[in-house]
Design a protein around this motif. Sequence first.
Motif, PDB file in Angstrom:
ATOM      1  N   ASP A   1      52.969  36.758  -5.336  1.00 34.51           N
ATOM      2  CA  ASP A   1      54.375  37.017  -5.018  1.00 34.51           C
ATOM      3  C   ASP A   1      54.564  38.124  -3.979  1.00 34.51           C
ATOM      4  OD1 ASP A   1      55.074  35.046  -6.772  1.00 34.51           O
ATOM      5  OD2 ASP A   1      55.809  36.382  -8.339  1.00 34.51           O
ATOM      6  N   CYS A   2      53.618  39.041  -3.891  1.00 34.69           N
ATOM      7  CA  CYS A   2      53.774  40.138  -2.926  1.00 34.69           C
ATOM      8  C   CYS A   2      52.936  39.908  -1.671  1.00 34.69           C
ATOM      9  CB  CYS A   2      53.427  41.474  -3.575  1.00 34.69           C
ATOM     10  SG  CYS A   2      51.724  41.609  -4.104  1.00 34.69           S
ATOM     11  N   CYS A   3      52.407  38.708  -1.501  1.00 35.31           N
ATOM     12  CA  CYS A   3      51.516  38.418  -0.377  1.00 35.31           C
ATOM     13  C   CYS A   3      52.245  37.758   0.786  1.00 35.31           C
ATOM     14  CB  CYS A   3      50.355  37.543  -0.845  1.00 35.31           C
ATOM     15  SG  CYS A   3      49.334  38.315  -2.091  1.00 35.31           S
ATOM     16  N   GLY A   4      53.320  38.356   1.188  1.00 35.17           N
ATOM     17  CA  GLY A   4      54.046  37.839   2.342  1.00 35.17           C
ATOM     18  C   GLY A   4      53.519  38.471   3.608  1.00 35.17           C
ATOM     19  N   PRO A   5      54.081  38.125   4.718  1.00 32.96           N
ATOM     20  CA  PRO A   5      53.655  38.775   5.957  1.00 32.96           C
ATOM     21  C   PRO A   5      53.970  40.260   5.883  1.00 32.96           C
ATOM     22  CG  PRO A   5      55.300  37.052   6.379  1.00 32.96           C
ATOM     23  CD  PRO A   5      55.146  37.178   4.913  1.00 32.96           C
ATOM     24  N   VAL A   6      53.007  41.070   6.244  1.00 29.83           N
ATOM     25  CA  VAL A   6      53.188  42.519   6.274  1.00 29.83           C
ATOM     26  C   VAL A   6      52.624  43.045   7.585  1.00 29.83           C
ATOM     27  CG1 VAL A   6      53.080  42.828   3.762  1.00 29.83           C
ATOM     28  CG2 VAL A   6      50.985  42.988   5.107  1.00 29.83           C
TER      29      VAL A   6
ATOM     30  N   GLY B   1      44.238  33.090   0.256  1.00 29.26           N
ATOM     31  CA  GLY B   1      43.477  31.859   0.049  1.00 29.26           C
ATOM     32  C   GLY B   1      43.933  31.162  -1.221  1.00 29.26           C
ATOM     33  N   PRO B   2      43.315  30.056  -1.572  1.00 25.04           N
ATOM     34  CA  PRO B   2      43.710  29.302  -2.763  1.00 25.04           C
ATOM     35  C   PRO B   2      43.530  30.090  -4.062  1.00 25.04           C
ATOM     36  CG  PRO B   2      41.801  28.280  -1.682  1.00 25.04           C
ATOM     37  CD  PRO B   2      42.232  29.415  -0.835  1.00 25.04           C
ATOM     38  N   ASN B   3      42.648  31.068  -4.057  1.00 26.02           N
ATOM     39  CA  ASN B   3      42.402  31.877  -5.258  1.00 26.02           C
ATOM     40  C   ASN B   3      42.920  33.305  -5.117  1.00 26.02           C
ATOM     41  OD1 ASN B   3      41.034  29.765  -6.644  1.00 26.02           O
ATOM     42  ND2 ASN B   3      39.259  30.152  -5.344  1.00 26.02           N
ATOM     43  N   GLY B   4      43.825  33.528  -4.189  1.00 27.89           N
ATOM     44  CA  GLY B   4      44.395  34.857  -4.003  1.00 27.89           C
ATOM     45  C   GLY B   4      43.949  35.497  -2.704  1.00 27.89           C
ATOM     46  N   CYS B   5      44.012  36.800  -2.676  1.00 27.54           N
ATOM     47  CA  CYS B   5      43.698  37.575  -1.467  1.00 27.54           C
ATOM     48  C   CYS B   5      42.208  37.479  -1.145  1.00 27.54           C
ATOM     49  CB  CYS B   5      44.094  39.036  -1.689  1.00 27.54           C
ATOM     50  SG  CYS B   5      43.794  40.080  -0.249  1.00 27.54           S
ATOM     51  N   THR B   6      41.919  37.060   0.069  1.00 24.24           N
ATOM     52  CA  THR B   6      40.521  36.919   0.486  1.00 24.24           C
ATOM     53  C   THR B   6      39.948  38.214   1.046  1.00 24.24           C
ATOM     54  OG1 THR B   6      41.145  36.160   2.698  1.00 24.24           O
ATOM     55  CG2 THR B   6      40.822  34.461   0.990  1.00 24.24           C
ATOM     56  N   VAL B   7      40.799  39.224   1.201  1.00 25.21           N
ATOM     57  CA  VAL B   7      40.347  40.522   1.725  1.00 25.21           C
ATOM     58  C   VAL B   7      40.732  41.653   0.766  1.00 25.21           C
ATOM     59  CG1 VAL B   7      40.377  39.788   4.147  1.00 25.21           C
ATOM     60  CG2 VAL B   7      42.442  40.781   3.138  1.00 25.21           C
ATOM     61  N   TYR B   8      40.769  41.343  -0.520  1.00 25.50           N
ATOM     62  CA  TYR B   8      41.302  42.264  -1.521  1.00 25.50           C
ATOM     63  C   TYR B   8      40.712  43.679  -1.417  1.00 25.50           C
ATOM     64  CZ  TYR B   8      43.278  43.887  -5.897  1.00 25.50           C
ATOM     65  OH  TYR B   8      43.980  44.588  -6.833  1.00 25.50           O
ATOM     66  N   ASP B   9      39.408  43.794  -1.256  1.00 27.97           N
ATOM     67  CA  ASP B   9      38.791  45.121  -1.184  1.00 27.97           C
ATOM     68  C   ASP B   9      39.193  45.887   0.072  1.00 27.97           C
ATOM     69  OD1 ASP B   9      37.553  44.768  -3.630  1.00 27.97           O
ATOM     70  OD2 ASP B   9      35.668  44.076  -2.754  1.00 27.97           O
ATOM     71  N   GLU B  10      39.577  45.170   1.115  1.00 28.33           N
ATOM     72  CA  GLU B  10      39.977  45.806   2.377  1.00 28.33           C
ATOM     73  C   GLU B  10      41.475  45.678   2.640  1.00 28.33           C
ATOM     74  OE1 GLU B  10      38.383  47.740   4.455  1.00 28.33           O
ATOM     75  OE2 GLU B  10      36.524  47.579   3.327  1.00 28.33           O
ATOM     76  N   ARG B  11      42.243  45.250   1.635  1.00 24.82           N
ATOM     77  CA  ARG B  11      43.677  45.029   1.855  1.00 24.82           C
ATOM     78  C   ARG B  11      44.342  46.303   2.367  1.00 24.82           C
ATOM     79  NH1 ARG B  11      42.816  46.235  -3.279  1.00 24.82           N
ATOM     80  NH2 ARG B  11      44.391  47.214  -4.589  1.00 24.82           N
ATOM     81  N   PRO B  12      45.367  46.146   3.199  1.00 26.36           N
ATOM     82  CA  PRO B  12      46.054  47.292   3.797  1.00 26.36           C
ATOM     83  C   PRO B  12      46.753  48.181   2.764  1.00 26.36           C
ATOM     84  CG  PRO B  12      46.522  45.287   5.016  1.00 26.36           C
ATOM     85  CD  PRO B  12      45.826  44.867   3.757  1.00 26.36           C
ATOM     86  N   LEU B  13      47.069  49.371   3.194  1.00 26.77           N
ATOM     87  CA  LEU B  13      47.742  50.347   2.324  1.00 26.77           C
ATOM     88  C   LEU B  13      49.032  49.791   1.739  1.00 26.77           C
ATOM     89  CD1 LEU B  13      47.223  53.602   4.415  1.00 26.77           C
ATOM     90  CD2 LEU B  13      46.216  53.087   2.166  1.00 26.77           C
ATOM     91  N   ILE B  14      49.815  49.096   2.548  1.00 27.20           N
ATOM     92  CA  ILE B  14      51.096  48.588   2.050  1.00 27.20           C
ATOM     93  C   ILE B  14      50.865  47.603   0.910  1.00 27.20           C
ATOM     94  CG2 ILE B  14      51.334  46.696   3.730  1.00 27.20           C
ATOM     95  CD1 ILE B  14      54.154  49.011   2.446  1.00 27.20           C
ATOM     96  N   CYS B  15      49.815  46.813   0.995  1.00 30.45           N
ATOM     97  CA  CYS B  15      49.492  45.860  -0.076  1.00 30.45           C
ATOM     98  C   CYS B  15      49.054  46.605  -1.337  1.00 30.45           C
ATOM     99  CB  CYS B  15      48.390  44.913   0.376  1.00 30.45           C
ATOM    100  SG  CYS B  15      48.830  43.936   1.833  1.00 30.45           S
TER     101      CYS B  15
ATOM    102  N   GLN C   1      51.613  49.556  14.362  1.00 26.90           N
ATOM    103  CA  GLN C   1      51.535  48.515  13.339  1.00 26.90           C
ATOM    104  C   GLN C   1      51.452  47.142  13.992  1.00 26.90           C
ATOM    105  OE1 GLN C   1      51.841  49.143   9.632  1.00 26.90           O
ATOM    106  NE2 GLN C   1      50.981  50.950  10.618  1.00 26.90           N
ATOM    107  N   VAL C   2      50.661  46.277  13.378  1.00 25.62           N
ATOM    108  CA  VAL C   2      50.534  44.902  13.845  1.00 25.62           C
ATOM    109  C   VAL C   2      50.772  43.971  12.654  1.00 25.62           C
ATOM    110  CG1 VAL C   2      48.991  45.393  15.770  1.00 25.62           C
ATOM    111  CG2 VAL C   2      48.025  44.960  13.520  1.00 25.62           C
ATOM    112  N   LEU C   3      51.232  42.762  12.943  1.00 28.64           N
ATOM    113  CA  LEU C   3      51.502  41.792  11.882  1.00 28.64           C
ATOM    114  C   LEU C   3      50.185  41.212  11.399  1.00 28.64           C
ATOM    115  CD1 LEU C   3      53.752  40.301  10.336  1.00 28.64           C
ATOM    116  CD2 LEU C   3      53.670  38.554  12.128  1.00 28.64           C
ATOM    117  N   VAL C   4      50.004  41.254  10.073  1.00 34.68           N
ATOM    118  CA  VAL C   4      48.784  40.684   9.481  1.00 34.68           C
ATOM    119  C   VAL C   4      48.927  39.184   9.457  1.00 34.68           C
ATOM    120  CG1 VAL C   4      47.387  40.519   7.393  1.00 34.68           C
ATOM    121  CG2 VAL C   4      48.328  42.711   8.076  1.00 34.68           C
TER     122      VAL C   4
END
Length: 117
Positions: free
Chosen positions: A26-31, A62-76, A114-117
């Motif tokens: 639910d919180c994985c929108g464009p950031v 991805g189909p199972n959630g965030c594919t970059v979870y360990d490196e996700r940005p601060l806002i995430c 800032q750049v769009l992910v």
Amino acid sequence: MNSNRNIIVRLRENIPSFKCVDGCHDCCGPVTTSSEEMSRLPVKTDAEHDAALEELTCVHLGPNGCTVYDERPLICRLFGTTPRMACPNDRRPEEMVDPKIEGQVHHYIATTRQVLV
């Protein structure tokens, strides 16, 4: 950029984590994220970015959630850890993020390119 890298590491260490609802995004929108954080993420094509933006999701979802979870940005990382960015599923860490750290994250975002992910 070295000082930004140090700031990111320090802020990450001070943002508490918590267990999400399996399958939730639910919180994985464009950031947006800093160029420094973006440089640590896999490069995606323009077509992948366009498709994610059309669906109002993150290109790294991805189909199972965030594919970059360990490196996700601060806002995430901040989602769900502060009342201002509450989890829609009422999940949260035992202790919410210190308001001072939250302010520092928002300051970092406001004062870096800032750049769009």
